[in-house]
Design a protein around this motif. Structure first.
Motif, mmCIF file in Angstrom:
data_model
loop_
_atom_site.group_PDB
_atom_site.id
_atom_site.type_symbol
_atom_site.label_atom_id
_atom_site.label_comp_id
_atom_site.label_asym_id
_atom_site.label_seq_id
_atom_site.Cartn_x
_atom_site.Cartn_y
_atom_site.Cartn_z
ATOM 1 N N ILE A 1 0.846 -1.188 0.000
ATOM 2 C CA ILE A 1 0.000 0.000 0.000
ATOM 3 C C ILE A 1 0.884 1.241 0.000
ATOM 4 N N ALA A 2 2.009 1.143 0.669
ATOM 5 C CA ALA A 2 3.034 2.190 0.706
ATOM 6 C C ALA A 2 4.381 1.470 0.720
ATOM 7 N N ASP A 3 5.471 2.234 0.688
ATOM 8 C CA ASP A 3 6.793 1.613 0.657
ATOM 9 C C ASP A 3 7.036 0.660 1.819
ATOM 10 N N ASN A 4 6.476 0.954 2.982
ATOM 11 C CA ASN A 4 6.733 0.129 4.157
ATOM 12 C C ASN A 4 5.465 -0.502 4.752
ATOM 13 N N LEU A 5 4.372 -0.520 3.991
ATOM 14 C CA LEU A 5 3.124 -1.099 4.474
ATOM 15 C C LEU A 5 2.614 -2.134 3.475
ATOM 16 N N PHE A 6 2.542 -3.407 3.913
ATOM 17 C CA PHE A 6 2.132 -4.516 3.066
ATOM 18 C C PHE A 6 0.834 -5.099 3.594
ATOM 19 N N ALA A 7 -0.127 -5.306 2.717
ATOM 20 C CA ALA A 7 -1.418 -5.888 3.086
ATOM 21 C C ALA A 7 -1.617 -7.177 2.306
ATOM 22 N N SER A 8 -2.207 -8.181 2.963
ATOM 23 C CA SER A 8 -2.483 -9.437 2.274
ATOM 24 C C SER A 8 -3.791 -10.037 2.766
ATOM 25 N N PHE A 9 -4.355 -10.899 1.917
ATOM 26 C CA PHE A 9 -5.583 -11.617 2.237
ATOM 27 C C PHE A 9 -5.397 -13.072 1.827
ATOM 28 N N ARG A 10 -5.729 -13.990 2.742
ATOM 29 C CA ARG A 10 -5.622 -15.419 2.471
ATOM 30 C C ARG A 10 -6.956 -16.084 2.729
ATOM 31 N N VAL A 11 -7.321 -17.026 1.856
ATOM 32 C CA VAL A 11 -8.540 -17.809 2.032
ATOM 33 C C VAL A 11 -8.220 -19.253 1.660
ATOM 34 N N GLY A 12 -8.776 -20.201 2.410
ATOM 35 C CA GLY A 12 -8.541 -21.605 2.084
ATOM 36 C C GLY A 12 -8.714 -22.525 3.260
ATOM 37 N N SER A 13 -8.176 -23.741 3.108
ATOM 38 C CA SER A 13 -8.255 -24.755 4.160
ATOM 39 C C SER A 13 -6.911 -25.439 4.385
ATOM 40 N N PHE A 14 -5.816 -24.862 3.893
ATOM 41 C CA PHE A 14 -4.498 -25.494 3.953
ATOM 42 C C PHE A 14 -3.970 -25.660 5.369
ATOM 43 N N ASP A 15 -4.131 -24.697 6.229
ATOM 44 C CA ASP A 15 -3.524 -24.711 7.558
ATOM 45 C C ASP A 15 -4.346 -25.445 8.606
ATOM 46 N N ASP A 16 -5.217 -26.348 8.182
ATOM 47 C CA ASP A 16 -6.096 -27.045 9.109
ATOM 48 C C ASP A 16 -5.987 -28.560 8.914
ATOM 49 N N PRO A 17 -4.967 -29.190 9.504
ATOM 50 C CA PRO A 17 -4.767 -30.625 9.288
ATOM 51 C C PRO A 17 -5.885 -31.500 9.857
ATOM 52 N N ASN A 18 -6.643 -30.996 10.832
ATOM 53 C CA ASN A 18 -7.723 -31.784 11.423
ATOM 54 C C ASN A 18 -9.053 -31.604 10.704
ATOM 55 N N GLN A 19 -9.092 -30.737 9.743
ATOM 56 C CA GLN A 19 -10.304 -30.401 8.986
ATOM 57 C C GLN A 19 -11.461 -30.004 9.901
ATOM 58 N N ALA A 20 -11.145 -29.284 10.957
ATOM 59 C CA ALA A 20 -12.192 -28.779 11.841
ATOM 60 C C ALA A 20 -12.914 -27.605 11.195
ATOM 61 N N PHE A 21 -12.218 -26.924 10.256
ATOM 62 C CA PHE A 21 -12.796 -25.763 9.605
ATOM 63 C C PHE A 21 -12.946 -26.023 8.115
ATOM 64 N N ALA A 22 -14.122 -25.704 7.602
ATOM 65 C CA ALA A 22 -14.372 -25.870 6.169
ATOM 66 C C ALA A 22 -13.657 -24.786 5.384
ATOM 67 N N LEU A 23 -13.564 -23.596 5.974
ATOM 68 C CA LEU A 23 -12.951 -22.464 5.289
ATOM 69 C C LEU A 23 -12.378 -21.509 6.323
ATOM 70 N N SER A 24 -11.208 -20.967 6.025
ATOM 71 C CA SER A 24 -10.634 -19.940 6.894
ATOM 72 C C SER A 24 -10.143 -18.800 6.023
ATOM 73 N N ASN A 25 -10.147 -17.614 6.595
ATOM 74 C CA ASN A 25 -9.614 -16.460 5.876
ATOM 75 C C ASN A 25 -8.846 -15.595 6.858
ATOM 76 N N GLU A 26 -7.946 -14.794 6.305
ATOM 77 C CA GLU A 26 -7.092 -13.953 7.147
ATOM 78 C C GLU A 26 -6.736 -12.683 6.381
ATOM 79 N N PHE A 27 -6.815 -11.564 7.076
ATOM 80 C CA PHE A 27 -6.358 -10.290 6.543
ATOM 81 C C PHE A 27 -5.176 -9.865 7.392
ATOM 82 N N SER A 28 -4.108 -9.408 6.744
ATOM 83 C CA SER A 28 -2.888 -9.073 7.467
ATOM 84 C C SER A 28 -2.314 -7.745 6.984
ATOM 85 N N LEU A 29 -1.806 -6.952 7.918
ATOM 86 C CA LEU A 29 -1.086 -5.713 7.622
ATOM 87 C C LEU A 29 0.286 -5.799 8.277
ATOM 88 N N ARG A 30 1.327 -5.516 7.504
ATOM 89 C CA ARG A 30 2.689 -5.525 8.042
ATOM 90 C C ARG A 30 3.313 -4.163 7.786
#
Length: 130
Positions: free
Chosen positions: A34-63
């Motif tokens: 978004i700026a030289d030192n500000l990074f934004a991301s969005f993730r959606v999926g089921s990769f990080d859930d080895p127990n399959q407790a969640f059908a879908l997860s999403n995450e918004f991140s600012l660094r």
């Protein structure tokens, strides 16, 4: 639309072929500066859930990066596989200080609430790269 990061993560195909019990998962992450030192991301999926407790997860991140220190805020919602259960919110903040090119120190605070159970975690770590 300027996309600086496009990431697809999946379970290993070899585990599917071998018939391992690990469930197949996939996630897609998009990110941009978004700026030289500000990074934004969005993730959606089921990769990080080895127990399959969640059908879908999403995450918004600012660094926010102001060398040698950075802070990262993330939050998301995990949707359980069981439709009778409520979605689970997840929030996290992490701090990292790079002492030099090889050594960094991190700390973080995480929060999640699933039904009547609330989990707050505090973590601390040291990375040494050679």
């Amino acid at each position: 639309l300027n996309v600086d990061l496009f990431e697809i993560r999946t379970s290993s195909v070899s585990s599917l072929v071998a018939g391992d019990d690990d469930p197949f998962g996939v996630s897609v992450r998009l990110g941009t500066y978004i700026a030289d030192n500000l990074f934004a991301s969005f993730r959606v999926g089921s990769f990080d859930d080895p127990n399959q407790a969640f059908a879908l997860s999403n995450e918004f991140s600012l660094r926010y990066d102001f060398a040698p220190f950075f802070v990262e805020f993330s939050g998301g919602v995990n949707f359980p596989s069981d439709p009778t259960l409520s979605p689970v919110p997840v929030f996290d903040v992490a701090f990292n200080y790079a002492v030099n090119r090889s050594l960094s120190v991190q700390t973080g605070l995480g929060y999640t609430s699933e039904g009547a159970v609330t989990d707050v975690s505090l973590r601390f770590g040291v990375d040494y790269r050679f």
